[in-house]
Design an enzyme around this catalytic site. Structure first.
Site, PDB file in Angstrom:
ATOM      1  N   ASP A   1      10.880  66.539  43.207  1.00  0.00           N
ATOM      2  CA  ASP A   1       9.450  66.755  42.928  1.00  0.00           C
ATOM      3  C   ASP A   1       8.933  67.904  43.804  1.00  0.00           C
ATOM      4  OD1 ASP A   1       8.307  65.804  45.490  1.00  0.00           O
ATOM      5  OD2 ASP A   1       8.942  63.815  44.888  1.00  0.00           O
TER       6      ASP A   1
ATOM      7  N   HIS B   1      18.717  69.019  46.516  1.00  0.00           N
ATOM      8  CA  HIS B   1      19.160  68.498  45.210  1.00  0.00           C
ATOM      9  C   HIS B   1      18.457  69.189  44.043  1.00  0.00           C
ATOM     10  CE1 HIS B   1      20.717  64.461  47.094  1.00  0.00           C
ATOM     11  NE2 HIS B   1      21.542  65.475  47.289  1.00  0.00           N
TER      12      HIS B   1
ATOM     13  N   ASN C   1      11.413  54.188  57.473  1.00  0.00           N
ATOM     14  CA  ASN C   1      11.650  53.637  56.142  1.00  0.00           C
ATOM     15  C   ASN C   1      10.786  52.389  55.990  1.00  0.00           C
ATOM     16  OD1 ASN C   1      13.059  52.399  53.773  1.00  0.00           O
ATOM     17  ND2 ASN C   1      14.530  54.043  54.147  1.00  0.00           N
ATOM     18  N   LEU C   2      10.705  51.927  54.753  1.00  0.00           N
ATOM     19  CA  LEU C   2      10.008  50.665  54.499  1.00  0.00           C
ATOM     20  C   LEU C   2      10.705  49.539  55.237  1.00  0.00           C
ATOM     21  CD1 LEU C   2       7.561  50.027  52.761  1.00  0.00           C
ATOM     22  CD2 LEU C   2       9.098  49.693  50.821  1.00  0.00           C
ATOM     23  N   GLU C   3      12.025  49.604  55.281  1.00  0.00           N
ATOM     24  CA  GLU C   3      12.817  48.552  55.931  1.00  0.00           C
ATOM     25  C   GLU C   3      14.103  49.182  56.451  1.00  0.00           C
ATOM     26  OE1 GLU C   3      13.096  46.071  52.522  1.00  0.00           O
ATOM     27  OE2 GLU C   3      14.672  47.281  51.612  1.00  0.00           O
TER      28      GLU C   3
ATOM     29  N   SER D   1      17.623  55.979  51.342  1.00  0.00           N
ATOM     30  CA  SER D   1      18.500  54.814  51.511  1.00  0.00           C
ATOM     31  C   SER D   1      19.788  55.168  52.231  1.00  0.00           C
ATOM     32  CB  SER D   1      18.835  54.220  50.140  1.00  0.00           C
ATOM     33  OG  SER D   1      19.509  55.195  49.363  1.00  0.00           O
TER      34      SER D   1
ATOM     35  N   GLY E   1      12.368  57.762  54.358  1.00  0.00           N
ATOM     36  CA  GLY E   1      12.336  57.272  52.971  1.00  0.00           C
ATOM     37  C   GLY E   1      13.583  57.554  52.178  1.00  0.00           C
TER      38      GLY E   1
ATOM     39  N   ARG F   1      10.247  63.325  33.478  1.00  0.00           N
ATOM     40  CA  ARG F   1       9.959  63.366  34.923  1.00  0.00           C
ATOM     41  C   ARG F   1       9.167  64.626  35.292  1.00  0.00           C
ATOM     42  NH1 ARG F   1      15.329  62.523  37.847  1.00  0.00           N
ATOM     43  NH2 ARG F   1      13.988  62.622  39.662  1.00  0.00           N
TER      44      ARG F   1
HETATM   45  C1  BJW Z   1      10.072  53.782  51.348  1.00  0.00           C
HETATM   46  C2  BJW Z   1       8.928  53.529  50.648  1.00  0.00           C
HETATM   47  C3  BJW Z   1       7.736  53.794  51.300  1.00  0.00           C
HETATM   48  C4  BJW Z   1      10.531  53.025  49.354  1.00  0.00           C
HETATM   49  N1  BJW Z   1       7.755  54.259  52.551  1.00  0.00           N
HETATM   50  N2  BJW Z   1      10.069  54.240  52.591  1.00  0.00           N
HETATM   51  C5  BJW Z   1      32.496  58.077  47.619  1.00  0.00           C
HETATM   52  C6  BJW Z   1      32.187  58.030  48.986  1.00  0.00           C
HETATM   53  C7  BJW Z   1      31.353  59.000  49.578  1.00  0.00           C
HETATM   54  C8  BJW Z   1      30.821  60.032  48.807  1.00  0.00           C
HETATM   55  C9  BJW Z   1      31.141  60.061  47.461  1.00  0.00           C
HETATM   56  C10 BJW Z   1      31.970  59.099  46.889  1.00  0.00           C
HETATM   57  N3  BJW Z   1      32.106  59.392  45.574  1.00  0.00           N
HETATM   58  C11 BJW Z   1      31.372  60.492  45.309  1.00  0.00           C
HETATM   59  C12 BJW Z   1      30.782  60.914  46.451  1.00  0.00           C
HETATM   60  C13 BJW Z   1      29.859  62.075  46.601  1.00  0.00           C
HETATM   61  C14 BJW Z   1      28.525  61.807  45.924  1.00  0.00           C
HETATM   62  C15 BJW Z   1      27.935  60.526  46.512  1.00  0.00           C
HETATM   63  O1  BJW Z   1      27.367  60.502  47.594  1.00  0.00           O
HETATM   64  N4  BJW Z   1      28.001  59.428  45.768  1.00  0.00           N
HETATM   65  C16 BJW Z   1      27.490  58.148  46.273  1.00  0.00           C
HETATM   66  C17 BJW Z   1      26.823  57.405  45.120  1.00  0.00           C
HETATM   67  C18 BJW Z   1      28.627  57.397  46.932  1.00  0.00           C
HETATM   68  N5  BJW Z   1      27.672  62.943  46.222  1.00  0.00           N
HETATM   69  C19 BJW Z   1      27.676  64.016  45.467  1.00  0.00           C
HETATM   70  O2  BJW Z   1      28.330  64.082  44.434  1.00  0.00           O
HETATM   71  C20 BJW Z   1      26.870  65.182  45.964  1.00  0.00           C
HETATM   72  N6  BJW Z   1      27.679  66.350  46.005  1.00  0.00           N
HETATM   73  C21 BJW Z   1      28.702  66.459  46.878  1.00  0.00           C
HETATM   74  O3  BJW Z   1      28.991  65.578  47.665  1.00  0.00           O
HETATM   75  O4  BJW Z   1      29.353  67.675  46.792  1.00  0.00           O
HETATM   76  C22 BJW Z   1      30.451  67.895  47.714  1.00  0.00           C
HETATM   77  C23 BJW Z   1      29.984  68.746  48.849  1.00  0.00           C
HETATM   78  C24 BJW Z   1      29.429  68.159  49.964  1.00  0.00           C
HETATM   79  C25 BJW Z   1      29.018  68.958  51.037  1.00  0.00           C
HETATM   80  C26 BJW Z   1      29.168  70.319  50.991  1.00  0.00           C
HETATM   81  C27 BJW Z   1      29.722  70.897  49.863  1.00  0.00           C
HETATM   82  C28 BJW Z   1      30.136  70.111  48.794  1.00  0.00           C
HETATM   83  C29 BJW Z   1      25.711  65.474  45.022  1.00  0.00           C
HETATM   84  C30 BJW Z   1      24.679  64.400  45.063  1.00  0.00           C
HETATM   85  C31 BJW Z   1      23.598  64.639  44.021  1.00  0.00           C
HETATM   86  C32 BJW Z   1      22.565  63.530  44.049  1.00  0.00           C
HETATM   87  N7  BJW Z   1      21.735  63.644  42.928  1.00  0.00           N
HETATM   88  C33 BJW Z   1      20.682  62.653  42.756  1.00  0.00           C
HETATM   89  C34 BJW Z   1      20.114  62.770  41.306  1.00  0.00           C
HETATM   90  C35 BJW Z   1      19.665  64.123  40.965  1.00  0.00           C
HETATM   91  C36 BJW Z   1      18.236  64.367  41.313  1.00  0.00           C
HETATM   92  C37 BJW Z   1      17.295  63.718  40.337  1.00  0.00           C
HETATM   93  O5  BJW Z   1      17.592  63.580  39.160  1.00  0.00           O
HETATM   94  O6  BJW Z   1      16.211  63.348  40.795  1.00  0.00           O
HETATM   95  O7  BJW Z   1      19.670  62.843  43.756  1.00  0.00           O
HETATM   96  S1  BJW Z   1      21.185  60.970  42.969  1.00  0.00           S
HETATM   97  C38 BJW Z   1      19.683  60.430  43.644  1.00  0.00           C
HETATM   98  O8  BJW Z   1      19.978  59.872  44.956  1.00  0.00           O
HETATM   99  C39 BJW Z   1      18.826  61.682  43.865  1.00  0.00           C
HETATM  100  C40 BJW Z   1      18.338  61.458  45.259  1.00  0.00           C
HETATM  101  O9  BJW Z   1      17.979  62.698  45.864  1.00  0.00           O
HETATM  102  C41 BJW Z   1      19.482  60.780  45.948  1.00  0.00           C
HETATM  103  C42 BJW Z   1      19.124  60.031  47.193  1.00  0.00           C
HETATM  104  O10 BJW Z   1      18.279  58.922  46.896  1.00  0.00           O
HETATM  105  P1  BJW Z   1      17.134  58.527  47.934  1.00  0.00           P
HETATM  106  O11 BJW Z   1      16.159  59.622  48.043  1.00  0.00           O
HETATM  107  O12 BJW Z   1      17.733  58.034  49.181  1.00  0.00           O
HETATM  108  O13 BJW Z   1      16.395  57.344  47.131  1.00  0.00           O
HETATM  109  P2  BJW Z   1      16.714  55.773  47.079  1.00  0.00           P
HETATM  110  O14 BJW Z   1      15.995  55.227  45.899  1.00  0.00           O
HETATM  111  O15 BJW Z   1      18.147  55.507  47.168  1.00  0.00           O
HETATM  112  O16 BJW Z   1      16.049  55.192  48.410  1.00  0.00           O
HETATM  113  C43 BJW Z   1      14.648  55.168  48.585  1.00  0.00           C
HETATM  114  C44 BJW Z   1      14.370  54.684  49.998  1.00  0.00           C
HETATM  115  O17 BJW Z   1      12.982  54.759  50.215  1.00  0.00           O
HETATM  116  C45 BJW Z   1      14.781  53.215  50.234  1.00  0.00           C
HETATM  117  O18 BJW Z   1      15.522  53.158  51.451  1.00  0.00           O
HETATM  118  C46 BJW Z   1      13.449  52.484  50.365  1.00  0.00           C
HETATM  119  O19 BJW Z   1      13.488  51.413  51.322  1.00  0.00           O
HETATM  120  C47 BJW Z   1      12.551  53.585  50.857  1.00  0.00           C
HETATM  121  N8  BJW Z   1      11.157  53.416  50.504  1.00  0.00           N
HETATM  122  N9  BJW Z   1       9.292  53.009  49.384  1.00  0.00           N
HETATM  123  C48 BJW Z   1       8.967  54.434  53.154  1.00  0.00           C
HETATM  124  N10 BJW Z   1       6.555  53.555  50.693  1.00  0.00           N
END
Ligand code: BJW
Length: 238
Positions: free
Chosen positions: A94, A116, A208-210, A184, A182, A59
């Site tokens: 990125d 992140h 968002n896209l949708e 989810s 952008g 990546r």
């Molecule tokens: C377009 C488009 C176009 C496409 N135009 N739009 C149970 C319940 C609730 C919470 C938890 C739970 N169990 C565990 C948790 C906590 C957990 C969590 O949320 N888990 C869920 C899976 C439920 N979270 C954590 O562990 C976080 N830490 C935490 O909570 O610590 C406690 C704490 C909190 C607050 C204070 C202090 C302490 C850490 C989360 C780390 C996330 N890491 C990742 C991967 C690492 C980065 C990497 O390798 O790149 O980060 S996961 C991954 O998801 C990445 C992203 O940043 C993140 C979000 O994804 P994103 O950006 O939303 O992408 P997509 O693909 O999901 O969506 C894309 C969107 O774009 C879509 O909607 C499309 O429609 C749209 N789109 N094309 C406009 N052209």
């Protein structure tokens, strides 16, 4: 100026049209061919550091092939002319926002937070020191910062605490406009920012896209590709 203190949250969708894959696009739940728990947890790094480093090496290398798109550049232009405070919180690892703002210098009230982490940084496992990093990392990469340390990607994995939460919470408490672009809304704490912004009395807009599953949390929604919707929406603010 209709809004003084603005928070913009961005996710993978803003970089999609630059060619950076999103996380949850595939119906089979695979992310670039990997299950997310196989690569984005501290446990995965202990279990199979070579696999995790190879995933992030690929990546990191891909970043050289992509460029900021019209949505990143529209935010940068907006940041250059917005006289108030603008906090851009990105979940993306990125550097496309960074490059857009390097092209178009932002105003003094601007800050960019990578909650992140960043692909182009590495962190020492022993000292937590962070350094700029553009090369591949080996499975057992020695750290220049500590004799017992290894270098890991400067990425917030599941179960780890996102970065700069105090600054983000302060910005949300003071904001009068919150834009979520952008993302989810599947990952916390970012998914909960809209509620904090509403509590502060802010106008809340999902772009968002949708519509996402969290659409009802926002007062307004704007739908379509970010390269079209983001410049058009920001133009309405002045
Ligand atoms: C377009 C488009 C176009 C496409 N135009 N739009 C149970 C319940 C609730 C919470 C938890 C739970 N169990 C565990 C948790 C906590 C957990 C969590 O949320 N888990 C869920 C899976 C439920 N979270 C954590 O562990 C976080 N830490 C935490 O909570 O610590 C406690 C704490 C909190 C607050 C204070 C202090 C302490 C850490 C989360 C780390 C996330 N890491 C990742 C991967 C690492 C980065 C990497 O390798 O790149 O980060 S996961 C991954 O998801 C990445 C992203 O940043 C993140 C979000 O994804 P994103 O950006 O939303 O992408 P997509 O693909 O999901 O969506 C894309 C969107 O774009 C879509 O909607 C499309 O429609 C749209 N789109 N094309 C406009 N052209």
């Amino acid at each position: 100026m209709r809004h003084r203190n603005i928070v913009i949250l961005t996710g993978a969708g803003i970089s999609a049209e630059s060619g950076v894959p999103t996380f949850r696009a595939d119906a089979d739940g695979l992310w670039l061919g990997h299950r997310v728990e196989d690569v984005a947890t501290p446990e995965a790094f202990v279990r199979d550091p070579a696999k995790v480093q190879a995933f992030y090496n690929a990546r990191r290398a891909q970043l050289a092939t992509v460029r900021p798109n019209a949505a990143h550049l529209a935010i940068a232009r907006f940041a250059a002319r917005h006289p108030g405070r603008l906090t851009l919180v990105t979940q993306n690892v990125d550097d496309l926002h960074d490059r857009a703002h390097a092209e178009i210098a932002p105003g003094p009230g601007f800050e960019l937070i990578h909650m992140h982490g960043e692909l182009l940084k590495a962190r020492c496992t022993a000292s937590d020191m962070v350094c700029n990093w553009r090369e591949d990392l080996e499975a057992d990469h020695p750290s220049p910062h500590h004799p017992q340390g290894r270098l890991r990607p400067h990425i917030v994995w599941f179960g780890e605490t996102p970065l700069e939460m105090d600054r983000i919470e302060a910005a949300l408490q003071a904001c009068d406009l919150f834009l979520s672009i952008g993302t989810s809304g599947a990952v916390y704490p970012a998914a909960g920012f809209v509620q904090a912004a509403r509590f502060a009395g802010a106008r809340t807009v999902e772009i968002n896209l949708e519509p996402t599953t969290g659409r009802r949390l926002f007062v307004e929604g704007v739908y379509g590709p970010a390269t079209e919707t983001v410049p058009a929406f920001l133009d309405t603010l002045y």
